[in-house]
Design an enzyme around this catalytic site. Structure first.
Site, PDB file in Angstrom:
ATOM      1  N   HIS A 110       4.566 -11.251   9.897  1.00 20.66           N
ATOM      2  CA  HIS A 110       3.682 -12.169  10.632  1.00 20.66           C
ATOM      3  C   HIS A 110       3.271 -11.565  11.960  1.00 20.66           C
ATOM      4  O   HIS A 110       2.142 -11.681  12.403  1.00 20.66           O
ATOM      5  CB  HIS A 110       4.465 -13.460  10.975  1.00 20.66           C
ATOM      6  CG  HIS A 110       4.319 -14.516   9.947  1.00 20.66           C
ATOM      7  ND1 HIS A 110       5.380 -15.141   9.381  1.00 20.66           N
ATOM      8  CD2 HIS A 110       3.207 -15.066   9.409  1.00 20.66           C
ATOM      9  CE1 HIS A 110       4.949 -16.040   8.512  1.00 20.66           C
ATOM     10  NE2 HIS A 110       3.632 -16.009   8.511  1.00 20.66           N
ATOM     11  N   GLU A 138      -7.469  -6.180 -10.773  1.00 21.26           N
ATOM     12  CA  GLU A 138      -6.318  -5.587 -10.092  1.00 21.26           C
ATOM     13  C   GLU A 138      -5.152  -5.348 -11.039  1.00 21.26           C
ATOM     14  O   GLU A 138      -4.057  -5.028 -10.619  1.00 21.26           O
ATOM     15  CB  GLU A 138      -5.907  -6.428  -8.876  1.00 21.26           C
ATOM     16  CG  GLU A 138      -5.927  -7.926  -9.076  1.00 21.26           C
ATOM     17  CD  GLU A 138      -5.683  -8.713  -7.779  1.00 21.26           C
ATOM     18  OE1 GLU A 138      -5.478  -8.103  -6.720  1.00 21.26           O
ATOM     19  OE2 GLU A 138      -5.674  -9.950  -7.847  1.00 21.26           O
ATOM     20  N   ASP A 176      -3.078  -4.054  -5.596  1.00 21.89           N
ATOM     21  CA  ASP A 176      -2.323  -4.359  -6.808  1.00 21.89           C
ATOM     22  C   ASP A 176      -2.620  -3.377  -7.933  1.00 21.89           C
ATOM     23  O   ASP A 176      -1.725  -2.985  -8.670  1.00 21.89           O
ATOM     24  CB  ASP A 176      -2.624  -5.788  -7.272  1.00 21.89           C
ATOM     25  CG  ASP A 176      -1.801  -6.798  -6.495  1.00 21.89           C
ATOM     26  OD1 ASP A 176      -0.589  -6.573  -6.356  1.00 21.89           O
ATOM     27  OD2 ASP A 176      -2.369  -7.785  -6.011  1.00 21.89           O
ATOM     28  N   CYS A 228     -11.818  -4.547  -2.346  1.00 19.97           N
ATOM     29  CA  CYS A 228     -11.312  -5.203  -1.128  1.00 19.97           C
ATOM     30  C   CYS A 228      -9.850  -4.867  -0.841  1.00 19.97           C
ATOM     31  O   CYS A 228      -9.216  -5.537  -0.048  1.00 19.97           O
ATOM     32  CB  CYS A 228     -11.519  -6.711  -1.221  1.00 19.97           C
ATOM     33  SG  CYS A 228     -10.646  -7.467  -2.591  1.00 19.97           S
TER      34      CYS A 228
HETATM   35  C1  PEP Z   1      -5.465  -6.291  -3.625  1.00 19.10           C
HETATM   36  O1  PEP Z   1      -4.546  -6.447  -4.439  1.00 19.10           O
HETATM   37  O2  PEP Z   1      -6.029  -5.200  -3.421  1.00 19.10           O
HETATM   38  C2  PEP Z   1      -5.945  -7.426  -2.832  1.00 19.10           C
HETATM   39  C3  PEP Z   1      -6.993  -7.327  -2.046  1.00 19.10           C
HETATM   40  O3  PEP Z   1      -5.235  -8.581  -2.884  1.00 19.10           O
HETATM   41  P1  PEP Z   1      -3.807  -8.798  -2.155  1.00 19.10           P
HETATM   42  O4  PEP Z   1      -3.573  -7.643  -1.228  1.00 19.10           O
HETATM   43  O5  PEP Z   1      -3.926 -10.091  -1.449  1.00 19.10           O
HETATM   44  O6  PEP Z   1      -2.863  -8.827  -3.312  1.00 19.10           O
HETATM   45 MG    MG Z   2      -4.035  -8.432  -5.065  1.00 18.10          MG
END
Ligand code: PEP
Ligand code: MG
Length: 591
Positions: free
Chosen positions: A189, A431, A455, A502
């Protein structure tokens, strides 16, 4: 002069005097009370408990105002812990046994922390920091040792064993130029808040608590994770120069804020921001994002004992959508599970939580919870440009099942006469390798793809993304990861839908050239990273990037690929700094 290496979790350079935070690890006076003083000590304990409660209440209100209701929930948890009847009964018992109240707090807290650590319950384990935070505050009030961060009047570097979320939330960039702690990790956090406050920070510096004293000079490099205590004049000069270079560089990049991320040969890339809190709009705008590529909604569900209802969620989504209009905002449906658990849901402990009841799997199993979020997102879509996407799709059937629930929810809203965007685009996060390989079929059922490489890397390489022992194996340049990305982009193209990325990979300026070359035209990242990535894109020639990506896809080793990406980035920047005469391009015309 001593140099320390820690983990840089928030970039930037700071030079200033140390301000040490007192904490529970320092010696707390312990003494036995004569029987006639016990009653007075119990009253002191009561007063300190009340004072602590008032303080937490005040911080909760401040946090709600400055950081949003989700951040304020952290302090609701603190208040719940403080008001726990069992805790108070134990404190009273210890004082009645003749111990001074501050010592009683440390003893009782020690037992609780030990219990939270041993118990097989990750929620309680995660609450250890919160409990310590509450304990520190109570001890300070008992000892009259009030440090009010808001009272600090000179620019200091905070140093402590741990900086709690409540302390981080009350920091002001005006007074605190950096902070350094002994514990913590990049996804704590505290680190998340440091990045959103844009305060340089280094964590994981073992033993610092013993070494640093208030008033000593210190240099902090939050990018490299370097901390220098008592630097000599030469180093102070060197880092002062580096700091002003960084400032100049970021000011120079500021000029890009209103410009598009368009390559030299006119290829437009859309740069998005990833946000976790509904209040991050300022950072998004100041760093020149084109859109919100990922709004992680889990934060609304964490650190609380109840679930956010439809109205609360609707207000949170609408706030972002309205503030950032006409930007498009991609809201991701709930991704609980894995490493994020909600105490309100009593999610079961699992042996392999990343392979378990997570994200869309959880939502499909709990349509009651899913529907509430879908209604809130749809209602927010009436107030701006909203897109929605499902996390962790691993099978086409999940897309179909989610769509069926979405249709029911839409029908309900229509019946009630509530407005929403009938054409709100719905996408799938890719992912999981199975979804990447089946991207062709999935692409025909959704409006867009967003590659979640954080992921995708962990699942395709079988490397836990949160395990420091296997961190060296977690490699975005592994040929199989790049092959999967390439396959997904081609499937999206064939189906005529958009595709973005992303994961954290998008925030690395050196990787941008490769990602564009692979055909990604939406990249989404932490707002702070946008200017540098934009700069690289504006130096890039799209056709060259395409050729580069094809060459990379033919390589067999991650090491070789990483080397090529690095060399290419250096060449790109060197070419620019040599001031090669720029050809007039379409991109210049557009901006
Ligand atoms: C990812 O897995 O790349 C993603 C953007 O989601 P998170 O990091 O929230 O799992
Ligand atoms: Mg993810």
């Amino acid at each position: 002069m001593t140099k320390f290496q820690g983990i840089g979790v928030s970039p930037g350079i700071a030079i200033g005097p140390v301000y040490r935070l007192p904490d529970l690890h320092q010696k707390i006076p312990d003494h036995r009370l004569p029987p006639e003083e016990v009653e007075a000590e119990l009253q002191r304990l009561d007063r300190a408990l009340e004072e602590t409660e008032r303080e937490l209440e005040k911080i909760r209100v401040q946090a709600a105002k400055n950081l949003g209701s989700a951040a304020a929930e952290i302090f609701n948890v603190h208040l719940l812990l403080l008001k726990d009847r069992g805790l108070k009964a134990r404190l009273v018992r210890q004082v009645k046994e003749g111990w001074n109240a501050a010592y009683a707090v440390t003893q009782v807290l020690h037992d609780y922390l030990d219990y939270f650590q041993r118990i097989d319950n990750s929620f309680l384990k995660d609450r250890r920091g919160d409990l310590e935070d509450v304990g520190k505050r109570l001890v300070r009030n008992l000892l009259g040792l009030k440090i009010q961060l808001s009272d600090i009047r000179e620019k200091v570097i905070l140093v402590g064993y741990n900086l709690s979320p409540s302390e981080t939330a009350s920091l002001s960039k005006k007074d605190v130029v950096a902070f350094v702690t002994e514990v913590g990790g990049p996804t704590s956090h505290t680190a998340i808040m440091a990045r959103s406050l844009e305060i340089p920070a280094v964590v994981g510096l073992k033993g610092i608590d013993q070494l640093f004293r208030s008033g000593a000079m210190m240099i902090v490099d939050g990018q490299a994770g370097v901390v220098i205590l008592d630097p000599d004049e030469r180093l102070v000069r060197e880092y002062t120069r580096m700091r002003s270079n960084l400032r100049e560089a970021s000011q120079a990049l500021e000029s890009l804020r209103g410009k598009t991320a368009t390559t030299r040969d006119g290829h437009r890339v859309c740069l998005g921001a990833n946000i976790e809190m509904p209040t991050e709009d300022v950072s998004v705008l100041s760093h020149g994002a084109d859109e919100i590529g990922l709004f992680r909604t889990e934060f609304l569900y964490l650190n609380r004992d109840d679930l956010p209802d439809e109205e609360e969620q609707f207000r949170a989504y609408r706030r972002v959508v309205e503030k950032l209009r006409p930007m498009s905002v991609t809201i991701r449906t709930l991704d609980l599970g894995g490493d994020k658990f909600s105490s309100a849901l009593g999610m079961p402990e699992e042996v392999n939580p990343f392979l378990g009841w997570r994200a869309i799997r959880f939502c499909l199993a709990r349509p009651d919870i899913f529907r509430v979020q879908l209604r809130a997102i749809l209602r927010a879509s009436a107030h701006g440009k909203v897109r929605m996407m499902y996390p962790l799709i691993s099978d086409l059937e999940e897309v179909k099942a989610a769509r069926a629930i979405l249709e029911e929810v839409k029908e309900g809203l229509r019946r009630e006469g509530r407005p929403f965007d009938e054409k709100m685009p719905v996408g799938a996060m890719i992912e999981v390798p199975s979804a990447a390989l089946a991207a062709g079929a999935i692409a025909r059922r959704v409006d867009f793809f967003s590659l979640g490489t954080n992921d995708l890397i962990q699942y395709s390489l079988a490397v836990d993304r949160v395990n420091e022992r296997t961190a060296h194996l977690y490699n975005p340049f592994h040929p199989s990861v790049l092959m999967l990305i390439d396959h997904v982009v081609k499937a999206a193209r064939a189906a005529g839908i958009g595709v973005g990325l992303c994961g954290e990979m998008a925030a690395d300026p050196a990787t941008a050239f490769l990602l564009i070359g692979l055909g990604l035209d939406h990249l989404s990242m932490a707002p702070l990273a946008i200017p540098q990535v934009k700069q690289v894109i504006r130096l890039t020639n799209y056709r060259e990037a395409r050729r580069f990506a094809r060459r990379i896809l033919a390589m067999e080793s991650a090491e070789q690929i990483a080397g090529e990406v690095r060399d290419n980035h250096e060449r790109l920047l060197a070419r620019e700094s040599k001031g090669r005469p720029k050809k007039k391009t379409r991109s210049d015309d557009q901006t």
